[in-house]
Design a protein around this motif. Structure first.
Motif, mmCIF file in Angstrom:
data_model
loop_
_atom_site.group_PDB
_atom_site.id
_atom_site.type_symbol
_atom_site.label_atom_id
_atom_site.label_comp_id
_atom_site.label_asym_id
_atom_site.label_seq_id
_atom_site.Cartn_x
_atom_site.Cartn_y
_atom_site.Cartn_z
ATOM 1 N N THR A 29 15.386 2.240 -24.520
ATOM 2 C CA THR A 29 14.374 1.998 -25.547
ATOM 3 C C THR A 29 13.996 3.294 -26.244
ATOM 4 O O THR A 29 14.237 4.386 -25.737
ATOM 5 C CB THR A 29 13.108 1.374 -24.923
ATOM 6 O OG1 THR A 29 12.530 2.322 -24.027
ATOM 7 C CG2 THR A 29 13.443 0.091 -24.188
ATOM 8 N N THR A 30 13.362 3.151 -27.394
ATOM 9 C CA THR A 30 12.910 4.320 -28.145
ATOM 10 C C THR A 30 11.715 4.978 -27.488
ATOM 11 O O THR A 30 11.391 6.109 -27.798
ATOM 12 C CB THR A 30 12.547 3.930 -29.589
ATOM 13 O OG1 THR A 30 11.536 2.906 -29.547
ATOM 14 C CG2 THR A 30 13.747 3.441 -30.353
ATOM 15 N N GLY A 31 11.065 4.300 -26.556
ATOM 16 C CA GLY A 31 9.895 4.848 -25.872
ATOM 17 C C GLY A 31 10.237 5.845 -24.790
ATOM 18 O O GLY A 31 9.362 6.505 -24.242
ATOM 19 N N GLY A 32 11.518 5.982 -24.448
ATOM 20 C CA GLY A 32 11.926 6.967 -23.474
ATOM 21 C C GLY A 32 11.736 6.552 -22.027
ATOM 22 O O GLY A 32 11.954 7.346 -21.132
ATOM 23 N N ALA A 33 11.348 5.329 -21.774
ATOM 24 C CA ALA A 33 11.180 4.853 -20.397
ATOM 25 C C ALA A 33 12.553 4.641 -19.769
ATOM 26 O O ALA A 33 13.583 4.756 -20.428
ATOM 27 C CB ALA A 33 10.389 3.549 -20.392
ATOM 28 N N ASP A 34 12.566 4.347 -18.482
ATOM 29 C CA ASP A 34 13.829 4.047 -17.810
ATOM 30 C C ASP A 34 14.507 2.880 -18.513
ATOM 31 O O ASP A 34 13.841 1.950 -18.963
ATOM 32 C CB ASP A 34 13.582 3.685 -16.350
ATOM 33 C CG ASP A 34 13.123 4.882 -15.524
ATOM 34 O OD1 ASP A 34 13.433 6.020 -15.922
ATOM 35 O OD2 ASP A 34 12.461 4.668 -14.508
ATOM 36 N N PRO A 35 15.831 2.918 -18.589
ATOM 37 C CA PRO A 35 16.536 1.819 -19.269
ATOM 38 C C PRO A 35 16.378 0.496 -18.531
ATOM 39 O O PRO A 35 16.184 0.463 -17.317
ATOM 40 C CB PRO A 35 17.996 2.258 -19.274
ATOM 41 C CG PRO A 35 18.103 3.347 -18.285
ATOM 42 C CD PRO A 35 16.746 3.929 -18.094
ATOM 43 N N ILE A 36 16.449 -0.569 -19.288
ATOM 44 C CA ILE A 36 16.455 -1.906 -18.715
ATOM 45 C C ILE A 36 17.885 -2.152 -18.257
ATOM 46 O O ILE A 36 18.828 -1.972 -19.029
ATOM 47 C CB ILE A 36 16.034 -2.948 -19.766
ATOM 48 C CG1 ILE A 36 14.615 -2.666 -20.242
ATOM 49 C CG2 ILE A 36 16.168 -4.359 -19.207
ATOM 50 C CD1 ILE A 36 14.212 -3.447 -21.473
ATOM 51 N N ARG A 37 18.060 -2.533 -17.002
ATOM 52 C CA ARG A 37 19.395 -2.740 -16.442
ATOM 53 C C ARG A 37 19.542 -4.212 -16.074
ATOM 54 O O ARG A 37 18.776 -4.733 -15.282
ATOM 55 C CB ARG A 37 19.601 -1.859 -15.222
ATOM 56 C CG ARG A 37 20.985 -1.980 -14.611
ATOM 57 C CD ARG A 37 21.149 -1.050 -13.421
ATOM 58 N NE ARG A 37 21.225 0.345 -13.811
ATOM 59 C CZ ARG A 37 22.369 1.016 -13.986
ATOM 60 N NH1 ARG A 37 23.518 0.411 -13.810
ATOM 61 N NH2 ARG A 37 22.359 2.271 -14.333
ATOM 62 N N CYS A 38 20.538 -4.850 -16.654
ATOM 63 C CA CYS A 38 20.852 -6.245 -16.350
ATOM 64 C C CYS A 38 22.112 -6.250 -15.495
ATOM 65 O O CYS A 38 23.182 -5.858 -15.964
ATOM 66 C CB CYS A 38 21.102 -7.030 -17.640
ATOM 67 S SG CYS A 38 19.759 -6.940 -18.828
ATOM 68 N N HIS A 39 21.988 -6.669 -14.251
ATOM 69 C CA HIS A 39 23.065 -6.554 -13.269
ATOM 70 C C HIS A 39 23.985 -7.774 -13.227
ATOM 71 O O HIS A 39 23.559 -8.890 -13.494
ATOM 72 C CB HIS A 39 22.478 -6.420 -11.851
ATOM 73 C CG HIS A 39 21.663 -5.207 -11.647
ATOM 74 N ND1 HIS A 39 22.213 -3.976 -11.442
ATOM 75 C CD2 HIS A 39 20.317 -5.033 -11.604
ATOM 76 C CE1 HIS A 39 21.244 -3.088 -11.283
ATOM 77 N NE2 HIS A 39 20.092 -3.711 -11.384
ATOM 78 N N GLY A 40 25.230 -7.524 -12.854
ATOM 79 C CA GLY A 40 26.128 -8.557 -12.382
ATOM 80 C C GLY A 40 26.721 -9.509 -13.393
ATOM 81 O O GLY A 40 26.826 -10.697 -13.133
ATOM 82 N N HIS A 41 27.132 -9.004 -14.545
ATOM 83 C CA HIS A 41 27.748 -9.863 -15.561
ATOM 84 C C HIS A 41 29.255 -9.649 -15.574
ATOM 85 O O HIS A 41 29.738 -8.553 -15.291
ATOM 86 C CB HIS A 41 27.197 -9.533 -16.953
ATOM 87 C CG HIS A 41 25.723 -9.698 -17.046
ATOM 88 N ND1 HIS A 41 25.124 -10.928 -17.191
ATOM 89 C CD2 HIS A 41 24.719 -8.788 -16.995
ATOM 90 C CE1 HIS A 41 23.810 -10.765 -17.239
ATOM 91 N NE2 HIS A 41 23.543 -9.481 -17.127
#
Length: 65
Positions: A29-41
């Motif tokens: 994200t542009t906010g610099g927080a940890d990335p959102i991780r979507c597992h297992g695709h």
């Protein structure tokens, strides 16, 4: 169960992390927080998710002009 959503305008980048069997989609994200991780695709699904996010971003920014 945890669910998170962000506006398309706040997506900085989308990455695919491919493992032996499955892939993860990372959304920074542009906010610099940890990335959102979507597992297992499956790899094809991860590629399609990345493509869709990028397409929506392009459409969003084109409509802002």
């Amino acid at each position: 169960r945890e669910e998170e959503s962000i506006h398309t305008a706040h997506v900085a980048s989308v990455k695919i992390d491919t493992h032996a069997l499955l892939s993860d989609v990372l959304i920074e994200t542009t906010g610099g927080a940890d990335p959102i991780r979507c597992h297992g695709h499956r790899k094809g699904d991860a590629v399609q998710m990345k493509s869709l996010i990028e397409r929506y971003q392009n459409d969003y920014y084109r409509s802002q002009k």
